[in-house]
Design an enzyme around this catalytic site. Structure first.
Site, PDB file in Angstrom:
ATOM      1  N   ASP A 196      -8.019   4.016 -13.931  1.00 19.59           N
ATOM      2  CA  ASP A 196      -8.890   2.955 -13.430  1.00 19.59           C
ATOM      3  C   ASP A 196     -10.346   3.399 -13.291  1.00 19.59           C
ATOM      4  OD1 ASP A 196      -8.198   4.690 -11.358  1.00 19.59           O
ATOM      5  OD2 ASP A 196      -6.945   3.221 -10.345  1.00 19.59           O
ATOM      6  N   ASN A 244      -0.272   1.020   0.743  1.00 24.71           N
ATOM      7  CA  ASN A 244       0.308  -0.317   0.546  1.00 24.71           C
ATOM      8  C   ASN A 244       1.168  -0.391  -0.720  1.00 24.71           C
ATOM      9  OD1 ASN A 244      -1.559  -0.258  -1.504  1.00 24.71           O
ATOM     10  ND2 ASN A 244      -2.691  -2.076  -0.876  1.00 24.71           N
ATOM     11  N   HIS A 262       0.225   0.539  -3.790  1.00 21.72           N
ATOM     12  CA  HIS A 262      -0.442   0.320  -5.080  1.00 21.72           C
ATOM     13  C   HIS A 262      -0.317   1.542  -5.984  1.00 21.72           C
ATOM     14  CE1 HIS A 262      -4.685   1.652  -3.491  1.00 21.72           C
ATOM     15  NE2 HIS A 262      -4.132   2.653  -4.141  1.00 21.72           N
ATOM     16  N   GLU A 276      -2.695  -3.902  -6.799  1.00 20.02           N
ATOM     17  CA  GLU A 276      -2.423  -4.176  -5.389  1.00 20.02           C
ATOM     18  C   GLU A 276      -1.151  -5.016  -5.237  1.00 20.02           C
ATOM     19  OE1 GLU A 276      -4.035  -2.470  -3.421  1.00 20.02           O
ATOM     20  OE2 GLU A 276      -6.199  -2.459  -3.740  1.00 20.02           O
TER      21      GLU A 276
HETATM   22  C1  F6R Z   1      -6.519   6.562  -8.506  1.00 16.57           C
HETATM   23  C2  F6R Z   1      -5.547   5.493  -8.289  1.00 16.57           C
HETATM   24  C3  F6R Z   1      -4.958   5.195  -6.944  1.00 16.57           C
HETATM   25  C4  F6R Z   1      -4.699   6.420  -6.083  1.00 16.57           C
HETATM   26  C5  F6R Z   1      -4.188   5.989  -4.716  1.00 16.57           C
HETATM   27  C6  F6R Z   1      -3.964   7.170  -3.789  1.00 16.57           C
HETATM   28  O1  F6R Z   1      -6.904   6.622  -9.854  1.00 16.57           O
HETATM   29  O2  F6R Z   1      -5.264   4.829  -9.223  1.00 16.57           O
HETATM   30  O3  F6R Z   1      -3.763   4.488  -7.125  1.00 16.57           O
HETATM   31  O4  F6R Z   1      -3.779   7.256  -6.711  1.00 16.57           O
HETATM   32  O5  F6R Z   1      -5.099   5.119  -4.114  1.00 16.57           O
HETATM   33  O6  F6R Z   1      -5.194   7.747  -3.485  1.00 16.57           O
HETATM   34  P1  F6R Z   1      -5.320   9.137  -2.697  1.00 16.57           P
HETATM   35  O7  F6R Z   1      -4.787  10.185  -3.618  1.00 16.57           O
HETATM   36  O8  F6R Z   1      -6.788   9.292  -2.445  1.00 16.57           O
HETATM   37  O9  F6R Z   1      -4.505   8.971  -1.465  1.00 16.57           O
END
Ligand code: F6R
Length: 251
Positions: A67, A136, A138, A143
């Site tokens: 992303d 959550n 994702h 989301e």
């Molecule tokens: C990042 C992504 C997100 C993260 C998720 C966890 O490219 O796609 O899904 O993997 O938000 O983030 P952290 O590792 O910061 O807890």
């Protein structure tokens, strides 16, 4: 799903790097799917150390990131392009033109999403996709409520995601409200998935994922239907010490 519980974040990062290095050595032309955020930073550090010490080469590797924030150019220190260059790409021998990330400043988001999907398809899809998980549920920036069939698309970030990611920005107002992300359908086409989960704040998400219930309200739950998923989690995420703790093994 294979589950491996590691002592702490350091061991988790080492275990993830070992798997990535193994796949790259077995197939030097691997296509890797990569994630940003806090969780994979230690893994990238281990890949850099291994590259310098043992010479593992990424010359023929292609990467696709999950992303990118909409509105942030690659030169912006908060963009995921900047993050990946700084955390990994500039420290290994990968060709920068083989590192693909959605263009956050495209004039045409529809075309950009299609282009990203086409590039992925032309490469034959992702061999190994590295994932983190949001509290959550994702994955990527998909989301809760996102269709399991979705392909690369524009998303409105959940307020909880904006809050969680504000730690990387000077203020919460500067966190973009939208992003381009690979879809859940795109992620599910990966041949192999490696999910990293670290920290107590992810404990509830781990429990929900492992409950086995598959529901679009919890995007990561679809991983229960992928044939080749490994979850690496540290003890804090596994809730070890709790009564309902997760055990090592296959589910
Ligand atoms: C990042 C992504 C997100 C993260 C998720 C966890 O490219 O796609 O899904 O993997 O938000 O983030 P952290 O590792 O910061 O807890």
């Amino acid at each position: 799903m294979k589950i491996n519980i590691l002592e702490d974040y350091q061991e988790l990062s080492q275990a993830a790097a070992t798997i990535l290095i193994d796949r790259v050595k077995k197939n030097p032309k691997s296509t890797l799917g990569l994630a940003t955020g806090g969780t994979p930073k230690g893994t990238y550090q281990q890949l850099i150390t291994d590259h310098h010490q043992n010479g593992t080469s990424y010359q023929h590797v292609t990467t696709f990131n999950l992303d990118e924030y909409l509105g942030l150019a690659g030169e912006n220190p908060n963009s995921y392009r900047y993050f990946m260059n700084a955390q990994l790409f500039h420290h290994i021998d990968i060709k920068i033109e083989n590192t693909l990330i959605p263009n956050g400043v495209t004039m045409n988001t529809v075309e950009e999403c299609q282009r990203y999907e086409q590039l992925l398809e032309a490469k034959g899809g992702v061999d190994l996709q590295l994932l983190g998980i949001g509290s959550n549920g994702h994955i990527g920036f998909n989301e809760p409520g996102t269709s399991f069939e979705s392909r690369t698309h524009v998303v409105d970030l959940a307020s909880t995601t904006i809050k969680a990611n504000a730690r990387f920005f000077p203020s919460i107002e500067e966190v973009p409200k939208q992003a381009i992300t690979m879809g859940i359908g795109t992620i599910m086409k990966s041949k192999e998935i490696l999910l990293l989960v670290s920290g107590e704040q992810k404990k509830a998400a781990v429990q929900r994922l492992l409950s086995g219930e598959v529901n679009e309200e919890f995007p990561a739950s679809i991983l229960n239907q992928h044939p080749n998923v490994t979850i690496l989690m540290d003890k804090a995420a596994a809730g070890q010490g709790d009564r309902h703790r997760v055990l090592n093994g296959s589910y």
